[in-house]
Design an enzyme around this catalytic site. Structure first.
Site, short mmCIF file in Angstrom:
data_model
loop_
_atom_site.label_atom_id
_atom_site.label_comp_id
_atom_site.label_asym_id
_atom_site.label_seq_id
_atom_site.Cartn_x
_atom_site.Cartn_y
_atom_site.Cartn_z
N TYR A 1 -80.45 -11.18 36.77
CA TYR A 1 -81.12 -11.61 38.00
C TYR A 1 -81.81 -10.44 38.68
O TYR A 1 -82.40 -9.60 38.01
CB TYR A 1 -80.13 -12.33 38.93
CG TYR A 1 -79.54 -13.50 38.23
CD1 TYR A 1 -80.35 -14.58 37.88
CD2 TYR A 1 -78.22 -13.53 37.84
CE1 TYR A 1 -79.84 -15.66 37.19
CE2 TYR A 1 -77.70 -14.61 37.16
CZ TYR A 1 -78.52 -15.66 36.83
OH TYR A 1 -78.01 -16.71 36.15
N VAL B 1 -71.69 -16.65 36.93
CA VAL B 1 -70.79 -16.53 38.08
C VAL B 1 -69.31 -16.82 37.74
O VAL B 1 -68.44 -16.61 38.56
CB VAL B 1 -71.23 -17.40 39.29
CG1 VAL B 1 -72.54 -16.94 39.86
CG2 VAL B 1 -71.26 -18.87 38.94
N TYR C 1 -77.47 -29.73 32.65
CA TYR C 1 -77.33 -28.39 33.25
C TYR C 1 -75.92 -28.19 33.83
O TYR C 1 -75.28 -27.17 33.57
CB TYR C 1 -78.41 -28.19 34.33
CG TYR C 1 -78.24 -26.89 35.07
CD1 TYR C 1 -78.59 -25.67 34.46
CD2 TYR C 1 -77.67 -26.84 36.34
CE1 TYR C 1 -78.40 -24.46 35.12
CE2 TYR C 1 -77.48 -25.64 37.01
CZ TYR C 1 -77.84 -24.46 36.40
OH TYR C 1 -77.64 -23.26 37.04
N LYS D 1 -77.62 -20.54 29.82
CA LYS D 1 -79.09 -20.70 29.90
C LYS D 1 -79.78 -20.15 28.64
O LYS D 1 -80.82 -20.65 28.24
CB LYS D 1 -79.63 -20.02 31.16
CG LYS D 1 -79.19 -20.71 32.45
CD LYS D 1 -79.51 -19.87 33.67
CE LYS D 1 -79.05 -20.55 34.96
NZ LYS D 1 -79.15 -19.66 36.14
N SER E 1 -74.08 -19.40 33.96
CA SER E 1 -75.50 -19.11 33.66
C SER E 1 -75.75 -18.53 32.27
O SER E 1 -76.89 -18.51 31.82
CB SER E 1 -76.06 -18.13 34.68
OG SER E 1 -76.42 -18.83 35.84
O1 DON Z 1 -75.98 -23.60 39.09
C1 DON Z 1 -75.36 -22.69 39.59
O2 DON Z 1 -75.75 -22.12 40.60
C2 DON Z 1 -74.08 -22.23 38.92
N1 DON Z 1 -73.46 -23.29 38.21
C3 DON Z 1 -74.34 -21.17 37.88
C4 DON Z 1 -75.06 -20.02 38.35
C5 DON Z 1 -74.76 -18.76 37.67
O3 DON Z 1 -73.88 -18.56 36.87
C6 DON Z 1 -75.60 -17.69 38.17
N2 DON Z 1 -75.16 -16.44 37.66
N3 DON Z 1 -74.95 -15.40 38.02
#
Ligand code: DON
Length: 304
Positions: free
Chosen positions: A240, A258, A189, A64, A61
């Site tokens: 978040y 993550v 994405y 982003k 994330s």
């Molecule tokens: O799209 C997703 O849910 C994961 N590839 C990435 C999400 C993420 O890193 C959220 N962060 N804390």
């Protein structure tokens, strides 16, 4: 400084036991749960590191904020924020519920999954390959690292398991938020989440933002206005549904992923990259968050 960093890493390693490594893709589950490290670069070019700062992991994330910078460069602030809001949700990063129930009919902000997929659809290019290549080139430029690339095993896993993201993408297409091909937006994405970095890479990108969009060569890549937008959204939405608490406790604009990374910007002072793949319930690095809180209080880094 080195002694302080070693002391804080050592102190917080115990916290890694209390979290869990992301496992929605088998490849992510291979991370060493008790890994923890950080890398700091200040605006004078001094570099400090401790622990597992050179372990590779996926940016997830944190990408982003990179896509957001390029989307604003490509389309302008007005267009971008006509499609995606600027408000925190207080919900998990992959939540769907406000997309339909809220009267605004657009993702709340660019740092939740729905918002990030909409932002990915705005990257310009002649086809999906060219769009992603432009994004990768932009990331390589602002991190001053030409070697950055996608981990294709993780990308396949993201694409295979990403049905919730796909559902959000198609909803956004139906609402007219995504104007181009929805599968292209999703592919960008999934790929952007799968780029491999280290804590040092994150520190370089954070330093770029700490310098308001200027590289170490002096080249200006984004306007100070874009840097301000990104840093502000990092404060309100970057961690978040822990963003409020993290702002009180650490007070450093940050973005988590993550994969275990946290990118933290101390405006005008330094860029910080943290790695700790053991996550708390909200998807933030459990020991990384505490490490940043400790560092902030030791060095008085809060921006407030
Ligand atoms: O799209 C997703 O849910 C994961 N590839 C990435 C999400 C993420 O890193 C959220 N962060 N804390």
């Amino acid at each position: 400084m080195k002694d302080l960093l070693d002391k804080l890493v050592k102190k917080n390693i115990a916290e890694t036991k209390l979290g869990t490594v992301a496992s929605y893709i088998p490849e992510l589950d291979k991370a060493k749960k008790d890994a923890l490290g950080l890398y700091i670069i200040d605006v004078n070019g001094n570099e400090y590191c401790s622990g597992d700062w050179d372990t590779k992991f996926t940016i997830q994330s944190i990408s982003k904020i990179v896509t957001l910078m390029l989307a604003i460069l490509d389309n302008g602030e007005e267009y971008v924020f006509s499609k995606v809001g600027m408000e925190p949700t207080g919900d998990p990063f992959n939540s769907i519920k406000k997309l339909e129930t809220s009267s605004r009919r657009k993702p709340y902000n660019p740092l939740i999954n729905a918002g990030a997929i909409a932002i990915a659809s705005m990257i310009k290019g002649k086809d999906v390959r060219d769009k992603f290549q432009r994004l990768l080139d932009f990331l390589r430029k602002i991190s001053e690292d030409e070697t950055l690339d996608v981990n294709y095993k993780i990308y396949c896993g993201e694409s295979e398991t990403g049905n919730r993201n796909r559902a959000m993408g198609y909803f956004l297409k139906g609402e007219g938020i995504i104007e181009g091909d929805v599968e292209d937006a999703l592919d960008i994405y999934f790929k952007q989440c799968s780029i491999e970095v280290t804590a040092k890479t994150l520190a370089k990108i954070a330093l770029f933002l700490a310098n308001n969009g200027k590289l170490s060569s002096g080249e200006i890549v984004i306007t100070p206005r874009i840097a301000t937008i990104v840093k502000t959204l990092m404060v309100t939405c970057g961690m978040y549904d822990s963003s409020g608490e993290f702002a009180v406790r650490a007070g450093i604009p940050s973005k988590s992923g993550v994969g275990g990374g946290i990118l933290s910007v101390v405006p005008g002072k330094m860029g910080i990259g943290v790695y700790g793949p053991s996550l708390d319930k909200k998807g933030n690095s459990i020991a990384g968050v505490l490490l940043l809180e400790d560092l902030s209080s030791e060095l008085n880094l809060t921006i407030f």
